[in-house]
Write a protein that holds these residues in place. Structure first.
Motif, PDB file in Angstrom:
ATOM      1  N   LYS A 143       0.644  -1.284   0.317  1.00  0.00           N
ATOM      2  CA  LYS A 143       0.085   0.179   0.384  1.00  0.00           C
ATOM      3  C   LYS A 143       0.965   1.150  -0.040  1.00  0.00           C
ATOM      4  N   SER A 144       0.980   2.403  -1.007  1.00  0.00           N
ATOM      5  CA  SER A 144       1.511   3.747  -1.039  1.00  0.00           C
ATOM      6  C   SER A 144      -0.016   4.406  -1.381  1.00  0.00           C
ATOM      7  N   GLY A 145       0.796   5.790   0.352  1.00  0.00           N
ATOM      8  CA  GLY A 145      -0.508   6.884   0.649  1.00  0.00           C
ATOM      9  C   GLY A 145      -0.228   7.815   1.428  1.00  0.00           C
ATOM     10  N   ARG A 146      -0.815   8.290   1.843  1.00  0.00           N
ATOM     11  CA  ARG A 146      -1.732   8.994   2.821  1.00  0.00           C
ATOM     12  C   ARG A 146      -0.598   7.838   4.349  1.00  0.00           C
ATOM     13  N   LYS A 147      -0.223   8.960   4.974  1.00  0.00           N
ATOM     14  CA  LYS A 147       0.443   8.138   6.884  1.00  0.00           C
ATOM     15  C   LYS A 147      -0.825   7.630   7.382  1.00  0.00           C
ATOM     16  N   GLU A 148      -1.747   8.506   7.062  1.00  0.00           N
ATOM     17  CA  GLU A 148      -3.566   7.652   7.695  1.00  0.00           C
ATOM     18  C   GLU A 148      -4.078   7.487   6.947  1.00  0.00           C
ATOM     19  N   GLU A 149      -3.632   6.932   6.091  1.00  0.00           N
ATOM     20  CA  GLU A 149      -4.285   5.462   4.643  1.00  0.00           C
ATOM     21  C   GLU A 149      -3.461   4.581   5.156  1.00  0.00           C
TER      22      GLU A 149
END
Length: 175
Positions: A129-135
């Protein structure tokens, strides 16, 4: 005490042994925790780019940038707020394979989070998974209820919204 802000610090350096220790010591002496660090090649040949995430006051940040730039191998250092950057983190989870087939919810979690399955074998499967910290935090919490065998998370990678004229600066320095 001044307000603490999360900053993305970008440091362009020569690739030298021992520099990481000296830069981390700058933060350590001031009792500032480095929340993440990433080192990679940059858009400029033979120049390493470091991305660090720290939480502190702008006054402290300016002093630290000054200290970092005093290191001989450091070409230039910048700091930016969350609003000034586009950033991502990556992670991978190793889970027991039987969960993939016995827990229908796992497949929904993967789909809903825009994660992807990297590999599957009899013993385990791996999700990326790549994304924002919250995701990533949310996906971790959801998968953790099923039992995570292994988990690894990268440091932040980032680019600025505004143009960084570092290439132009370096060209000027080389002449």
């Amino acid at each position: 005490m001044s307000e603490q802000t999360t900053y993305t610090v970008t440091i362009y350096t020569e690739n030298n042994i021992g520099l990481l220790n000296r830069i981390s010591a700058i933060f350590q002496r001031r009792h500032i925790n480095v929340e993440s660090i990433n080192s990679s090649v940059s858009e400029i040949e033979n120049v390493t780019k470091w991305i660090m995430v720290v939480k502190l006051s702008e006054e402290q940040m300016k002093k630290i940038i000054g200290q970092i730039e005093k290191q001989v191998e450091v070409i230039k250092a910048f700091y930016h707020t969350e609003e000034d950057t586009i950033y991502q983190e990556s992670c991978i989870f190793k889970m027991k394979s039987d969960l993939l087939f016995e827990e229908r919810q796992i497949q929904n979690i993967i789909k809903d989070s825009n994660a992807r399955i990297v590999t599957v074998n009899k013993a385990f499967f791996v999700i990326e998974k790549s994304g924002r910290k919250e995701e990533i935090d949310l996906l971790y919490r959801e998968l953790n209820t099923f039992g995570i065998m292994q988990y690894t998370r990268s440091g932040r990678i980032a680019v600025t919204k505004d143009e960084m004229k570092i290439s132009t600066m370096l060209t000027a320095l080389q002449h």
